[in-house]
Design a protein around this motif. Structure first.
Motif, short mmCIF file in Angstrom:
data_model
loop_
_atom_site.label_atom_id
_atom_site.label_comp_id
_atom_site.label_asym_id
_atom_site.label_seq_id
_atom_site.Cartn_x
_atom_site.Cartn_y
_atom_site.Cartn_z
N ARG A 27 -50.93 -48.77 -9.43
CA ARG A 27 -50.64 -50.14 -9.85
C ARG A 27 -49.53 -50.72 -9.00
O ARG A 27 -48.74 -49.99 -8.40
CB ARG A 27 -50.21 -50.17 -11.32
CG ARG A 27 -51.16 -49.49 -12.25
CD ARG A 27 -52.34 -50.39 -12.57
NE ARG A 27 -53.42 -49.61 -13.17
CZ ARG A 27 -53.56 -49.42 -14.46
NH1 ARG A 27 -52.70 -49.94 -15.30
NH2 ARG A 27 -54.56 -48.73 -14.92
N ASP A 30 -45.31 -49.57 -8.81
CA ASP A 30 -44.97 -48.17 -9.00
C ASP A 30 -45.13 -47.44 -7.68
O ASP A 30 -46.23 -47.39 -7.14
CB ASP A 30 -45.89 -47.54 -10.06
CG ASP A 30 -45.55 -46.09 -10.28
OD1 ASP A 30 -44.34 -45.79 -10.40
OD2 ASP A 30 -46.46 -45.25 -10.29
N PRO A 31 -44.03 -46.91 -7.15
CA PRO A 31 -44.10 -46.31 -5.82
C PRO A 31 -44.90 -45.01 -5.79
O PRO A 31 -45.40 -44.62 -4.74
CB PRO A 31 -42.64 -46.06 -5.47
CG PRO A 31 -41.96 -45.93 -6.80
CD PRO A 31 -42.69 -46.85 -7.72
N LEU A 32 -45.01 -44.36 -6.93
CA LEU A 32 -45.67 -43.05 -6.92
C LEU A 32 -47.14 -43.18 -7.28
O LEU A 32 -48.00 -42.65 -6.58
CB LEU A 32 -44.97 -42.12 -7.92
CG LEU A 32 -45.45 -40.68 -7.91
CD1 LEU A 32 -45.16 -40.02 -6.58
CD2 LEU A 32 -44.75 -39.89 -9.01
N GLY A 33 -47.43 -43.90 -8.33
CA GLY A 33 -48.82 -44.03 -8.75
C GLY A 33 -49.26 -42.81 -9.51
O GLY A 33 -48.66 -41.75 -9.42
N PRO A 34 -50.31 -42.97 -10.31
CA PRO A 34 -50.76 -41.85 -11.15
C PRO A 34 -51.48 -40.76 -10.36
O PRO A 34 -51.69 -39.67 -10.87
CB PRO A 34 -51.71 -42.53 -12.14
CG PRO A 34 -52.18 -43.76 -11.43
CD PRO A 34 -51.09 -44.19 -10.51
#
Lengths: 143, 504
Positions: A27, A30-34
């Motif tokens: 998304r 969010d720098p990491l993401g799921p």
């Protein structure tokens, strides 16, 4: 051999795990993401499974015969207890489960039934009355 | 002086009637759990967590009770080692070597008293160490940023692999398995449902407590059923109840040596009490086995491992409380308790919850005294427990596990999850894959991802921040060294085994 089979299973799981992670969309903001962490886990897990396939340890001694049947019976018993705890009510379910477990552990019918009766009452008093954790006392059709 | 006044406040917390009663109850139950072969400290603490949880105890009271159970287990494990030649829990294995021969020679009560004193010395030494070192480590840990925490967690997994001595590939695989299981459920940052297969039950992920009870307690039943056809062990007679004073103090400096070695082993993240007992015994044998009396009932062979395992279990609390990285299976379970009570262990714990930390430390001092009293004059109570047949004990453990889990959520789904983890745990144990890294992965997975996310938010998505601070670089270096060491040991071990197999 066991290690190789387990390695194959885990490899398959790791690959499936990694591929599934690819579907999770990152998304905005969010720098990491799921998906990132699962991907970071899937690759080394797959490599380690490969290591297990290539360099297996000696096989463990799996149980066979009667002890294995005992284990299976115990497992069925536990699953049944979980399934029927609410339907049968705590007292009846626990009495049956403890009696059968005691029998599986090579006690006599009489002693196991006695321990089943005592234990179901003691545990009910302990948990429901003293500790205040409500348990379903009676079978559903009676309550 | 600062520490003394904080400790004073701690005693004020620990000496409230509720906490004192819980501490004594914990000591008693703990010794009992430790003494009974079949339920070790991990199982014991694990099945009592749900109970403590649903009792609605204050966090500090719950923690005090479980820590006293933990200390009690370490005292209790020696009882069946000495009386039955079966270790009551894993760290007590080394105590069978000299404890049982001594008991067979008709000196059972003396062996029990010697080992109780050694436990007391070891545990008190570790508690003092905890009092002095934990605040220091907590102070240093304030400088940790998110990237450093991420590195620390990575290191925790590597050290576990390094010292358990098993196949390091398997240990690492176990850690990844735990982390993968931890990622099931809603991703807290983005709300994406991961690996839930459309089941709403899985949206919250797997509750670590349910997993732990399954992995340890339920798998234990399956392991036990394998050997159920064997004969029950016979206990040696206890003999005179309380031995003379001079007979108890035969260990001498072995107390000190065992305590120091055990404590150092305990502090290492991932090592724990078994290693502490093992190293202490080996060292003591090198040091003082001049006449070949070790293994035949030498009192020093009892003192060293008992002081060692108790010192290690106290030491293992240090990394758990200060860094949030547990040093053993049991401390991992206690970490699960803290997390479910919504308390984040780590350096900030000492700042935010001084009452809890110091109350806990103070209650450990009290627990030691209580345990010494319970284990010398009153040891007869516990030796009688050993006669309890397994067909009563095992079903009891199973039922308490079921009720504990059921009381958390009143959901039968959790019960099935617990049984599933039990089967998984049994399989892993058969394959010689350690369960502790699985638990650690399950517990630390979410926090690891959060810290990674925080670090990346700071850097705007640039992964190089992970190596930007000297602390994290140092931690990665240690991690690397630990891994090399683990693989090196495993390689040497394999070659030795092969050579032994090839030999005549």
């Amino acid at each position: 051999m066991t290690d190789r089979i387990v390695g194959c299973i885990l490899l398959a799981i790791a690959i499936a795990y990694g591929i599934t992670a690819g579907d999770y969309e990152a998304r905005f903001g969010d720098p990491l993401g799921p998906a990132a962490l699962p991907m970071m886990l899937a690759v080394p897990a797959a490599l380690l499974s490969l290591a297990l396939i290539l360099k297996p340890d000696p096989d463990p001694a799996w149980v066979t015969g009667r002890p294995m049947l005992r284990q299976l019976a115990a497992l069925v018993l536990l699953l049944g207890y979980a399934q029927f705890l609410e339907t049968l009510g705590f007292l009846l379910a626990t009495f049956i489960a403890v009696t059968l477990l005691g029998k599986l552990l090579r006690s006599t019918w009489l002693l196991s039934a006695a321990s089943g009766a005592v234990m179901s009452v003691v545990l009910f008093v302990l948990f429901d009355q003293l500790l205040g954790l409500p348990l379903p006392l009676l079978p559903e059709f009676m309550g | 002086m600062d520490i003394l006044s904080l400790l004073g406040q701690g005693f004020a917390v620990a000496l409230t009637p509720t906490n004192l009663a819980l501490a004594m109850f914990g000591c008693f139950i703990g010794t009992m759990i430790g003494a009974l072969p079949g339920i070790g400290p991990v199982n014991g603490v694990a099945i009592l967590i749900p109970v403590a949880f649903s009792l609605g105890l204050e966090p500090v009271s719950a923690l005090i009770m479980l820590s006293c159970i933990y200390y009690g287990c370490m005292y209790g494990g020696r009882i069946s080692s000495i009386m039955l030649n079966i270790p009551g829990d894993e760290p007590a294995i080394m105590t069978t070597l000299d404890g049982y021969p001594m008991a067979k020679a008709g000196k059972a009560s003396q062996a029990l008293a010697i080992s109780a004193l050694a436990s007391f010395v070891g545990a008190t030494f570790a508690t003092i160490g905890l009092t002095l070192f934990a605040p220091m480590l907590a102070k240093a840990a304030i400088y940790f940023g998110p990237a450093d925490y991420f590195a620390l967690y990575v290191m925790a997994f590597a050290t576990i692999g390094g010292v358990t001595g098993a196949n390091p590939f398997k240990t690492l695989l176990a850690a990844f398995l735990g982390l993968m299981i931890a990622s099931v459920g809603l991703d807290p940052a983005t709300g994406t449902a991961r690996y839930t297969f459309g089941s709403y039950h899985l949206y919250d992920g797997f509750d670590p407590i349910v997993a732990i009870v399954g992995l340890f307690a339920i798998s234990e039943v399956l392991v036990y059923l394998e050997g159920v056809h064997k004969d029950e062990a016979r206990s040696v007679p206890l003999g005179r109840a309380i031995p003379k004073f001079s007979e108890i103090f035969v260990g001498g400096w072995a107390h000190a040596r065992g305590s120091v070695i055990g404590f150092l082993c305990g502090i290492l993240p991932g090592a724990g009490a078994s290693l502490g007992a093992f190293m202490s015994y080996i060292f003591e044998r090198r040091w003082s086995d001049k006449n070949g009396t070790f293994g035949k009932g030498d009192p020093k062979g009892i003192v060293a491992p008992e002081a060692g395992n108790n010192a290690a279990s106290g030491g293992a609390l240090i990394p758990m409380l200060t860094l949030g990285v547990p040093g053993s299976g049991t401390t991992a379970v206690m970490l699960a308790l803290l997390i479910s009570l919504n308390i984040q262990p780590g350096p900030l714990l000492f700042e935010r919850e001084p009452e809890m930390v110091w109350g806990l430390i103070a209650s450990l001092y009290i627990a030691n005294v209580v345990l010494l009293v319970m284990n010398i004059p009153m040891v007869g109570i516990f030796t009688r427990v050993l006669a309890m047949p397994q067909w009563i004990l095992m079903p009891f453990v199973v039922m308490v596990s079921f009720l504990g889990i059921y009381s958390i959520s009143h959901s039968t789904f959790d019960l099935f999850v617990m049984i599933g983890f039990g089967v998984l745990g049994y399989g892993l144990r058969k394959l010689d894959i350690s369960l502790v890294p699985v638990i650690l992965g399950l517990l630390l997975g979410a926090d690891m991802e959060n810290n990674l996310r925080r670090a990346l938010s700071i850097s705007g998505g640039d992964f190089s921040i992970l190596l930007a601070s000297p602390i994290s670089v140092l931690l990665y270096v240690v991690t690397f060294a630990m891994l090399m060491l683990a693989f090196g040991f495993a390689y040497v071990g394999r070659r030795k085994a092969r050579r032994a197999a090839d030999g005549p």
